[in-house]
Design a protein around this motif. Structure first.
Motif, short mmCIF file in Angstrom:
data_model
loop_
_atom_site.label_atom_id
_atom_site.label_comp_id
_atom_site.label_asym_id
_atom_site.label_seq_id
_atom_site.Cartn_x
_atom_site.Cartn_y
_atom_site.Cartn_z
N VAL A 137 -25.57 21.69 -14.08
CA VAL A 137 -25.92 21.08 -13.09
C VAL A 137 -24.70 20.08 -12.60
N SER A 138 -23.56 20.48 -13.44
CA SER A 138 -22.31 19.77 -12.95
C SER A 138 -21.26 20.76 -12.40
N THR A 139 -20.51 20.14 -11.79
CA THR A 139 -19.30 20.66 -10.99
C THR A 139 -18.36 21.62 -11.82
N ASP A 140 -18.16 21.27 -12.99
CA ASP A 140 -17.44 22.00 -13.93
C ASP A 140 -18.22 21.96 -15.39
N GLU A 141 -18.57 22.93 -16.02
CA GLU A 141 -19.15 23.22 -17.15
C GLU A 141 -18.28 23.43 -18.45
N GLY A 142 -16.93 23.37 -18.16
CA GLY A 142 -16.23 23.59 -19.27
C GLY A 142 -15.49 24.76 -19.30
N SER A 143 -14.85 25.24 -20.40
CA SER A 143 -14.04 26.17 -20.56
C SER A 143 -14.56 27.54 -20.23
#
Length: 200
Positions: free
Chosen positions: A51-57
């Motif tokens: 539920v975030s704009t960027d969940e990483g790699s």
């Protein structure tokens, strides 16, 4: 003015998509209104749960988020599965939840003063439920959903052919899609002239 069409089909490119075919009616109508349209088939991307704009790699949602912020109009196109939006559409809404806490330079939620509509296909009923699910979620996030900002096609109760397998009902769906596009553009222009203020 820019529009973004997020196709939530389960079919990866280049497989033909019934949802894409009906969305094309709305796309054509928007382009006739001089709107620049970009289309993304979300299943072609790696979109991580969260539920975030960027969940990483490896997460490709940030590029979609950037497109959302560049667009005054959003069209969500989804098939109906067991009378509900596709799982891809649900993940899209979950990722868009992050926009609730993001603000613009005037301290407004970033989805404010953007409009949204819904395109639904399915060979069984459930389109109105899907429209309400998607529209309700987009409204919660801050989008303005104009009246009659949707179109759909289904064969009626019981299994049957898909949208591209028959011409039945296409005229109504296309007419409704053209009205949808006109309403989206009209309300987007109105919001540009008289924007919704920051909350509180």
């Amino acid at each position: 003015m820019r529009a973004l069409v997020l196709n939530c089909t389960l079919k990866p490119s280049p497989e033909p998509s019934n949802t894409d075919q009906l969305a094309a009616v709305v796309v054509d109508a928007l382009r006739r209104e001089k709107v620049e349209v970009e289309q993304v088939r979300l299943v072609d991307l790696t979109i991580s749960p969260g539920v975030s704009t960027d969940e990483g790699s490896g997460d490709e949602w940030p590029s979609v988020h950037e497109k959302l912020l560049r667009s005054e109009i959003l069209v969500v196109a989804t098939p109906t599965w067991v009378a509900r939006p596709s799982s891809v559409a649900q993940r899209m809404l979950e990722r868009m939840d992050a926009m609730l806490s993001e603000t613009d330079d005037d301290d407004r939620p970033v989805a404010y003063n953007r409009v949204a509509g819904v395109v639904v296909t399915g060979n069984e009923d459930g389109a109105h439920h899907v429209i309400s699910e998607i529209s309700g979620g987009l409204g919660d996030i801050g989008y303005t959903v104009p009246g009659q900002a949707w179109t759909y096609w289904n064969k009626g109760p019981g299994p049957g052919p898909s949208y591209t397998d028959t011409a039945e009902g296409h005229d109504w769906s296309a007419k409704t899609g053209r009205t949808m596009a006109a309403n989206l553009v009209a309300v987007a222009k109105a919001l540009a002239e008289n924007p919704v203020p920051a909350p509180g």
